[in-house]
Design a protein around this motif. Structure first.
Motif, PDB file in Angstrom:
ATOM      1  N   LEU A  19       0.878  -1.259  -0.027  1.00  0.00           N
ATOM      2  CA  LEU A  19      -0.071   0.097   0.119  1.00  0.00           C
ATOM      3  C   LEU A  19       0.950   1.281   0.082  1.00  0.00           C
ATOM      4  O   LEU A  19       1.561   1.592   1.077  1.00  0.00           O
ATOM      5  N   PHE A  20       1.128   1.818  -1.087  1.00  0.00           N
ATOM      6  CA  PHE A  20       2.001   2.909  -1.334  1.00  0.00           C
ATOM      7  C   PHE A  20       1.358   4.228  -0.853  1.00  0.00           C
ATOM      8  O   PHE A  20       2.614   5.062  -0.331  1.00  0.00           O
ATOM      9  N   ALA A  21       0.226   4.400  -0.676  1.00  0.00           N
ATOM     10  CA  ALA A  21      -0.379   5.513   0.325  1.00  0.00           C
ATOM     11  C   ALA A  21       0.227   5.509   1.652  1.00  0.00           C
ATOM     12  O   ALA A  21       0.696   6.659   2.095  1.00  0.00           O
ATOM     13  N   ARG A  22       0.198   4.415   2.390  1.00  0.00           N
ATOM     14  CA  ARG A  22       0.748   4.145   3.602  1.00  0.00           C
ATOM     15  C   ARG A  22       2.369   4.615   3.701  1.00  0.00           C
ATOM     16  O   ARG A  22       2.664   5.160   4.409  1.00  0.00           O
ATOM     17  N   TRP A  54       3.622  15.556  -2.842  1.00  0.00           N
ATOM     18  CA  TRP A  54       4.923  14.505  -2.932  1.00  0.00           C
ATOM     19  C   TRP A  54       4.428  13.151  -2.647  1.00  0.00           C
ATOM     20  O   TRP A  54       4.647  11.862  -3.239  1.00  0.00           O
ATOM     21  N   CYS A  55       3.749  13.001  -1.636  1.00  0.00           N
ATOM     22  CA  CYS A  55       3.095  11.862  -1.053  1.00  0.00           C
ATOM     23  C   CYS A  55       2.064  11.129  -2.140  1.00  0.00           C
ATOM     24  O   CYS A  55       2.163  10.004  -2.430  1.00  0.00           O
ATOM     25  N   LEU A  60       0.598   7.436  -6.323  1.00  0.00           N
ATOM     26  CA  LEU A  60      -0.003   7.174  -7.683  1.00  0.00           C
ATOM     27  C   LEU A  60       1.109   6.517  -8.475  1.00  0.00           C
ATOM     28  O   LEU A  60       0.642   5.328  -9.303  1.00  0.00           O
ATOM     29  N   CYS A  61       2.335   6.796  -8.433  1.00  0.00           N
ATOM     30  CA  CYS A  61       3.204   5.911  -9.319  1.00  0.00           C
ATOM     31  C   CYS A  61       3.244   4.728  -8.805  1.00  0.00           C
ATOM     32  O   CYS A  61       3.419   3.605  -9.521  1.00  0.00           O
ATOM     33  N   GLY A  62       3.266   4.486  -7.449  1.00  0.00           N
ATOM     34  CA  GLY A  62       3.379   3.049  -6.914  1.00  0.00           C
ATOM     35  C   GLY A  62       2.334   2.307  -7.179  1.00  0.00           C
ATOM     36  O   GLY A  62       2.364   1.131  -7.755  1.00  0.00           O
ATOM     37  N   ILE A 112      -8.502   1.770  -7.938  1.00  0.00           N
ATOM     38  CA  ILE A 112      -8.708   2.286  -8.976  1.00  0.00           C
ATOM     39  C   ILE A 112      -7.442   2.723  -9.981  1.00  0.00           C
ATOM     40  O   ILE A 112      -7.318   2.398 -11.049  1.00  0.00           O
ATOM     41  N   ALA A 113      -6.323   3.409  -9.288  1.00  0.00           N
ATOM     42  CA  ALA A 113      -4.882   3.750  -9.998  1.00  0.00           C
ATOM     43  C   ALA A 113      -4.446   2.315 -10.301  1.00  0.00           C
ATOM     44  O   ALA A 113      -3.748   2.211 -11.421  1.00  0.00           O
ATOM     45  N   VAL A 114      -4.713   1.170  -9.436  1.00  0.00           N
ATOM     46  CA  VAL A 114      -4.163  -0.100  -9.748  1.00  0.00           C
ATOM     47  C   VAL A 114      -4.570  -0.589 -10.991  1.00  0.00           C
ATOM     48  O   VAL A 114      -3.949  -1.166 -11.850  1.00  0.00           O
TER      49      VAL A 114
END
Length: 205
Positions: A19-22, A54-55, A60-62, A112-114
């Motif tokens: 979970l790249f947001a975390r 930046w977070c 998003l990129c992850g 969604i992004a995934v």
């Protein structure tokens, strides 16, 4: 099912579970920013809202990358003569991992992004990605549906129909239908507060 197929399905699921947001919150804000939102969704939107630019970019990129890599590598590293049903499962695996991560099964994101990442991994096949992106833009910029919860449901429903009608590769169609079902179930079961449904022409807002 070949060992190669099983490897990419598991690879996609485990990668989706990150979970790249975390991670972005811990990296840029030194705490889990997804806990700051009312829905506590560990997704890109909350990363932007509560973690900053930046977070959000990091998340998003992850999320795009973890969808893109398994599908793209499966199709391009020792590709099979003709994609099979296994491609459908490889497509759905990162989304399932994000929605129901192995590390915390009840606290995943919406996927969604995934989804966009998985569809980018089908390159050079553009139609599924174009249908999803086009539906999001249509229901945001032309016939606007609010709140975002209903807009997402409508987007996946319409893009799934277009994929069924216009994409000839059955394994790709089934893969996208699996993704759409996963995201829809996650949305229907989510605890987020749902505002009143509205649909208007965007220029009348």
């Amino acid at each position: 099912m070949l060992k190669r197929d099983i490897f990419y399905i598991l690879f996609g699921y485990l990668l989706g579970s990150i979970l790249f947001a975390r991670l972005g919150g811990l990296l840029f804000k030194q705490h889990d920013v997804t806990q700051d939102g009312t829905d506590r969704n560990p997704g890109t939107m909350n990363a932007f809202l509560y973690g900053g630019f930046w977070c959000g970019v990091f998340a998003l990129c992850g999320d795009l990358l973890k969808g893109f890599l398994p599908v793209f590598l499966y199709l391009n590293v020792e590709p099979q003569p003709a994609p099979s049903l296994s491609l459908s499962l490889v497509m759905a695996a990162p989304v399932l991992g994000h929605i129901c991560p192995v590390f915390c099964p009840l606290h995943g994101g919406k996927g969604i992004a995934v989804t966009f990442g998985c569809l980018l991994g089908l390159f050079p096949q553009p139609l599924p990605f174009a249908f999803l992106a086009g539906a999001f833009l249509f229901f945001t910029l032309i016939l606007r549906i609010d709140p975002h919860y209903y807009r997402t449901l409508a987007t996946y429903f319409v893009s799934a129909l277009l994929t069924v009608w216009f994409v000839p590769e059955r394994c790709t169609v089934f893969g996208y239908l699996l993704i759409a079902v996963l995201v829809t179930v996650k949305l229907l079961l989510s605890a987020e507060e749902k505002a009143r449904f509205e649909v208007k022409w965007a220029w009348k807002h």
